[in-house]
Design a protein around this motif. Structure first.
Motif, PDB file in Angstrom:
ATOM      1  N   HIS A   1      -7.083  -3.965  -5.042  1.00  0.00           N
ATOM      2  CA  HIS A   1      -7.287  -2.590  -4.584  1.00  0.00           C
ATOM      3  C   HIS A   1      -8.444  -2.562  -3.590  1.00  0.00           C
ATOM      4  O   HIS A   1      -9.524  -3.081  -3.863  1.00  0.00           O
TER       5      HIS A   1
ATOM      6  N   SER B   1       0.822  -1.208   0.000  1.00  0.00           N
ATOM      7  CA  SER B   1       0.000   0.000   0.000  1.00  0.00           C
ATOM      8  C   SER B   1       0.853   1.254   0.000  1.00  0.00           C
ATOM      9  O   SER B   1       1.957   1.281   0.559  1.00  0.00           O
TER      10      SER B   1
ATOM     11  N   GLU C   1      -3.096   4.665  -2.371  1.00  0.00           N
ATOM     12  CA  GLU C   1      -3.863   3.441  -2.572  1.00  0.00           C
ATOM     13  C   GLU C   1      -3.593   2.426  -1.456  1.00  0.00           C
ATOM     14  O   GLU C   1      -2.474   2.285  -0.972  1.00  0.00           O
TER      15      GLU C   1
ATOM     16  N   ARG D   1      -3.632  -1.489  -0.942  1.00  0.00           N
ATOM     17  CA  ARG D   1      -3.641  -2.756  -1.676  1.00  0.00           C
ATOM     18  C   ARG D   1      -3.247  -3.876  -0.715  1.00  0.00           C
ATOM     19  O   ARG D   1      -2.507  -3.660   0.239  1.00  0.00           O
TER      20      ARG D   1
END
Length: 374
Positions: free
Chosen positions: A193, A146, A175, A177
């Protein structure tokens, strides 16, 4: 800042516990027990301590945290004053404990949540926070895919220290992840995601920069105006209360609308529906429709409210809401304050206190920095 910076601290004590045991992650009770049985050591508290050590000298810091290994022990070990706002009912904390602690920190109105963990922890935080509060991750897990994590625990502390000293700190969407650990253990990487959160980042000039790293003021104002005007032009839902000042005037010019330079205008659906309004007129309008306020700060002084814009009365500002206040200013204007905060002098001390804290300032095209409002 006279008002203390409210920092939320949350630690996933089990983050990274499976790494040294080659377990490719730490998600799930079974993996935890396997790692502990193999002699794994918890390291997340040590990593958060490296970040918090950077903050122990500040006297304008108020720390809110969770019980035990979720933050309380780390703060106590550093003699960092803190308040426990969530208590886990189990000695072996769960993802639900992380979510509950973060939820309470959001309710408490913290300025930033600093959390230690890995991608699984980031998912837990994101599920509660979304874009409500800025966050920053202290890397402590096996999986760090992330973008919400600082490069090192110490770097996380450095970024928070910048915020505490009033330095310009950029805002970016990062983001979250995570990978499927079961597949990862079979040699397959399946990243997914899970959302985005706002994170503070060290100030970097990406655009509108001349030699020596100085902004071209007029070019940046044009970028701010282009960005804000595009949003307004595409929004049929909100009223836009346009404050006074040359930056806001440039936004109005981009929209092709007549502007009251030293007054307040109201725009909706690409048209001025009220010009040079009074406080009572404005209150009536914003009480009937969702509204956003576009305003700038007075150069050199940093006043946002209470200087030449008394039309923005306490009742009007409460009706609009803090989250709908858009402050636009160039980074150069903010740097000229030399670390002094932006100022709110609404005439209502309770409201000034409610408005105070770290706020995002639009400083370019889709570019923001965090800065203190007092």
């Amino acid at each position: 800042m006279s008002k203390a910076f409210r920092l939320g601290v949350v630690i996933n004590p089990f983050a990274g516990i499976g790494g040294a045991m080659a377990l490719k992650g730490s998600d799930g009770e079974a993996i935890r027990q396997q790692a502990l049985a193999a002699g794994a050591t918890k390291l997340a508290n040590d990593k958060m301590a490296r970040a918090l050590t950077k903050l122990t000298a500040f006297n304008n810091l108020s720390v809110l945290t969770a019980s035990g290994e979720m933050g309380e022990h780390c703060c106590a070990a550093l003699d960092l004053e803190h308040q426990v706002i969530y208590t886990s009912q189990s000695t072996e904390t769960t993802p639900e404990d992380t979510e509950n602690a973060v939820r309470e920190l959001v309710n408490q109105g913290v300025d930033l949540i600093l959390f230690a963990g890995g991608d699984g922890t980031a998912r837990n935080v994101c599920s509660i926070v979304a874009d409500k509060v800025p966050v920053l991750g202290v890397p402590a897990g096996v999986k760090i895919h992330s973008g919400v994590y600082a490069v090192t625990p110490s770097a996380a502390g450095d970024v928070v220290a910048k915020m505490l000293t009033g330095e310009l700190v950029s805002v970016r969407q990062a983001e979250v992840r995570d990978i499927d650990e079961s597949a990862f253990r079979q040699g397959k990487v399946r990243a997914q995601h899970y959302g985005e959160m706002q994170v503070p980042d060290e100030l970097t000039y990406v655009q509108s920069v001349k030699m020596g790293g100085r902004e071209d003021e007029s070019m940046v104002i044009n970028e701010i105006a282009e960005y804000v005007s595009e949003i307004i032009a595409d929004d049929d839902e909100h009223l836009y209360v346009m404050g006074s000042g040359s930056t806001v005037a440039e936004v109005m010019a981009r929209l092709g609308l007549k502007n009251t330079l030293l007054g307040v205008d109201v725009v909706k659906k690409g048209e001025v529906i009220a010009a040079d309004v009074t406080a009572p007129q404005l209150l009536e309008l914003v009480s009937q429709s969702p509204a956003r306020l576009v305003i700038t700060a007075i150069g050199g002084q940093g006043h946002v409210f209470g200087r030449g814009n008394q039309q923005l009365s306490p009742d009007v500002l409460r009706a609009i809401g803090r989250d709908n206040i858009w402050i636009a200013a160039t980074k150069q204007k903010l740097q000229q304050l030399d670390g002094r905060p932006l100022r709110s002098d609404t005439g209502d001390e309770e409201l000034d206190s409610e408005l105070a804290g770290i706020i995002a300032v639009i400083t370019g095209y889709d570019d923001r920095v965090y800065y203190p409002l007092q």
